[in-house]
Design an enzyme around this catalytic site. Sequence first.
Site: not given
Ligand code: TEU
Length: 566
Positions: A98, A200, A257, A329-330
């Site tokens: 990542d 990310d 992403e 994971h989000d």
């Molecule tokens: O996620 C980016 C992102 O846009 C997310 O924050 C999304 O809007 C959010 O998960 C909704 O709750 C990435 C990663 O995948 C995430 O796990 C991180 O928290 C974030 O970046 C910050 O690095």
Amino acid sequence: MEKKWWHGKAAYQIYPKSFCDSNGDGIGDLQGICGKLDYLKDLGIDLVWISPIYQSPFVDQGYDISDYYALDKAFGTMEDMDRLLAEAKKRDIRIIMDLVVNHCSDQHEWFKKAIEDPYGPYGKYFYILEGRDGKVPCNWRSYFGGSVWDKLPGHDNLYYLHMFAKEQPDLNWENPLLREEIYRMIRWWLEKGVAGFRLDAIINIKKDLRFKDFPADREDGMCSCSQMLKYAKGVHEFLQEMKEKAFKPYGAFTIGELFDFRKEELKRYIGTEGCFESIFDFAPHLLGGSGKGWYDRKKVTPDQYRDAVFASKAFSQDTGMMANIIENHDEPRGVSHYLPEGEVTEESKKMLGGLMMMAVGLPFLYQGQEIGMTNQTFTDICQVEDISTLDEYQVALDHGLSREEALKAVARMSRDNARTPMQWDDSPHAGFTAGKPWLKENENYREVNVKEQEGREDSVLSFYRAMLKLRKSVEYGEAIVYGKQIPWMEKEKEFMAFYRKGEKRQLLVLANFRKEERKVQVKEEIRRIVADNCRKVSAWGMEEPKEWKEGLLLKGYQFLVLDVTP
Ligand code: TEU
Ligand code: CA
């Protein structure tokens, strides 16, 4: 579309904290991953993305990095990493890391030095601005709530920018020295043998440097910081430079992403001239949101799901290959999110997975998806670890919801749904750890686990394995990887069907996205049943399809792949 080595492959995301714990401290680790490589190989996986394993204070579960060159002790040592890379290589599995470079941790030495001397060289690694009339420089709200600005510790009128948590200061990409530091770090990992990166939140690296107010979009007087992305021009210049200086010399695999990119700019991200190899297709994941918060999130209907996938494929498939996901994971678990409540069965889980694997794109599985893991049941907000869920809970309360309502609302969307321990077997804590897991396992692990599904021919796991095998088969691989995706009967309610027209073979994919049966009249002659979620995998293609002349009777949530090659 220009052909790439990875087009026919299958990928898998590991959330390392929750995958497999080898030493009983309740936290998944690299040795744990190493022990499961054969499992991944058997499943048909070629490419593994591991969420951040770098040194971190874990305010945002490792997405806040305090040293890009060190692994967090919880995950293991650099020797463990070398061993993992070597073992993966033996099995022809590529590992990607990542890359979290929009921001770092406030514990990173760069930030510490910036605090010491904001006007010195490290001050320029961040966005540090003076306040406006004793207040923050502008009204942007961070993704995790509150202002994007926080006071730089020890300095009265200086603020630093953070698009995410206040412990995640944004890095200043306008500074060429910072960019060089990042490219150097990327090359270091590629030298080590990682195959590439998942990038990310990468669109955020370019800011609207005017740092001015936008109209408020909530009662707090702020506006989402994503507003500024509309005016932040030139992100491609950074990305192209990073590609030239860091990725290209190593032939690295890169997957971005990105949300909020301009559709007409797709060519700049993927395909021949793109700065990445691929990007995730988030089209279905954006459905149902209103901008107000999770409490206002609408349930996604089958028709909305289908329309979003079709629209996304129509606009992207001639340019390059995106990656298909139902969860990560989000996100909540795909089967809990996209299937109606009460209708989540092994059949419907397979249907959803089948659609994802048959749509044009790189199938990118998330750990546990292949056994049909579901959302967690939260009965109290104190069971939640995730920073974003805690913020959304507060947003819901502020809006006037009761504690009970607020919990219910955020439980559906919580990022912790996907972060519960991987369910390996029916022993205590799902076989994830011999100790106490850092996040409570889902109680359904006694029914839903790898061990139970492994030898069973009609399990979700067997289905995923068989579908990935199909993707690599001599007979159908070309149609599944490169065949044009063409919708069929797209106005039919709760039904999703499309062709994959390859050079050699033509496939028709049918999914009855409801519990009632339905009759379907297929125009073509059916040569063979290539996949059927209602039968054991060994039984596919055995039944004589003659009797279907008068129409096919699809059971509720039945998913079929038919060979209809003329
Ligand atoms: O996620 C980016 C992102 O846009 C997310 O924050 C999304 O809007 C959010 O998960 C909704 O709750 C990435 C990663 O995948 C995430 O796990 C991180 O928290 C974030 O970046 C910050 O690095
Ligand atoms: Ca451990």
